[in-house]
Design an enzyme around this catalytic site. Sequence first.
Site, mmCIF file in Angstrom:
data_model
loop_
_atom_site.group_PDB
_atom_site.id
_atom_site.type_symbol
_atom_site.label_atom_id
_atom_site.label_comp_id
_atom_site.label_asym_id
_atom_site.label_seq_id
_atom_site.Cartn_x
_atom_site.Cartn_y
_atom_site.Cartn_z
ATOM 1 N N TYR A 33 94.400 58.015 12.141
ATOM 2 C CA TYR A 33 95.274 56.985 12.711
ATOM 3 C C TYR A 33 94.526 56.161 13.742
ATOM 4 O O TYR A 33 93.407 56.506 14.139
ATOM 5 C CB TYR A 33 96.524 57.623 13.331
ATOM 6 N N LYS A 149 89.393 60.447 14.489
ATOM 7 C CA LYS A 149 90.762 60.289 15.011
ATOM 8 C C LYS A 149 91.757 60.775 13.954
ATOM 9 O O LYS A 149 92.452 59.993 13.298
ATOM 10 C CB LYS A 149 91.019 58.833 15.427
ATOM 11 N N GLU A 182 87.915 65.907 27.557
ATOM 12 C CA GLU A 182 88.743 64.694 27.622
ATOM 13 C C GLU A 182 90.194 65.112 27.742
ATOM 14 O O GLU A 182 90.508 66.304 27.823
ATOM 15 C CB GLU A 182 88.520 63.825 26.386
ATOM 16 N N LEU A 207 86.681 61.933 21.616
ATOM 17 C CA LEU A 207 86.889 60.724 20.835
ATOM 18 C C LEU A 207 86.165 59.588 21.564
ATOM 19 O O LEU A 207 86.274 59.465 22.784
ATOM 20 C CB LEU A 207 88.386 60.411 20.727
#
Length: 285
Positions: A33, A149, A182, A207
């Site tokens: 996505y 992702k 993250e 990411l």
Amino acid sequence: MSRIAYVNGRYQPHRDAVVHVEDRGYQFSDGVYEVCEVRDGRLVDERRHLARLARSLAELRITPPMAAPALSIVLHETVARNRVRDGIVYVQVTRGVARRDHAFPAPATAPSLVVTARSLDRSKREEEAARGVSVVTVPESRWSRVDIKSIALLPNVLAKQFAREQGAREAWYVDRDGFVTEGASSNAWIVSDDGRLLTRPADQRILRGISRAIVMEVARAHGLVLEERPFTVAEAYAAREAFMTAASQIVLPVVRLDGRPIGAGAPGPVAAALRREFHRHTEFS
Ligand code: PLP
């Protein structure tokens, strides 16, 4: 006004928008996505988001549902039909519908494409950024390819729920060596006690955020000392400032980490400046 979703070639009322029970996204989370900010009715850095989508698809060997220019038309049309001026547009591609079997379906199986858009209250987001938010740390629990992702977000769901139950806005993952990777849906940053802007290098453990790349450009343009290196939770506790970046949040100051105040316990000048300058460095389409 009723919302509209794009599903496999059709714009439909959002309430009627469905995919098949044997869609591989539903069965296996076999899909990817993107989320792109919409600002003043235009897409922010669409080109980079579509490039990252193409990369995610290629890494998982999912056929792109259409060429980037056609997909761009669908994104803009979905934003327009939902009359979104400020908000997000969401695009999801899965490996398509096929009889349930873990291995890839026949090569001719068409990928599924869903696009939705929704408004976000810009003034509320500004108020939140002016207040700053709380973050809690959680042990890293995700797979080793979070640079893709993927829609397989169960560890992120659990981390976010944990954060919510602690009264925090976000969870920051911490690896076995004590380094922050993250956030559950954002990249993590600090301004160290000696004034350096730190964020983890974009290896396969995070990411490669589009907002992260923009903030790096803003920082360089303003002569900030920027280091792409992992930082520990201890460094974060002792930091002057902390913040997170994501397309839906831009630059969001973090004022508490695990209940401890960061710096003065209020949004700092570096995060505020990066947020202010952010859209001078983005592309609008
Ligand atoms: N890291 C994770 C795990 C995310 O889910 C996101 C955004 O959703 C980000 C980082 C930030 O990426 P971007 O700035 O491209 O929105």
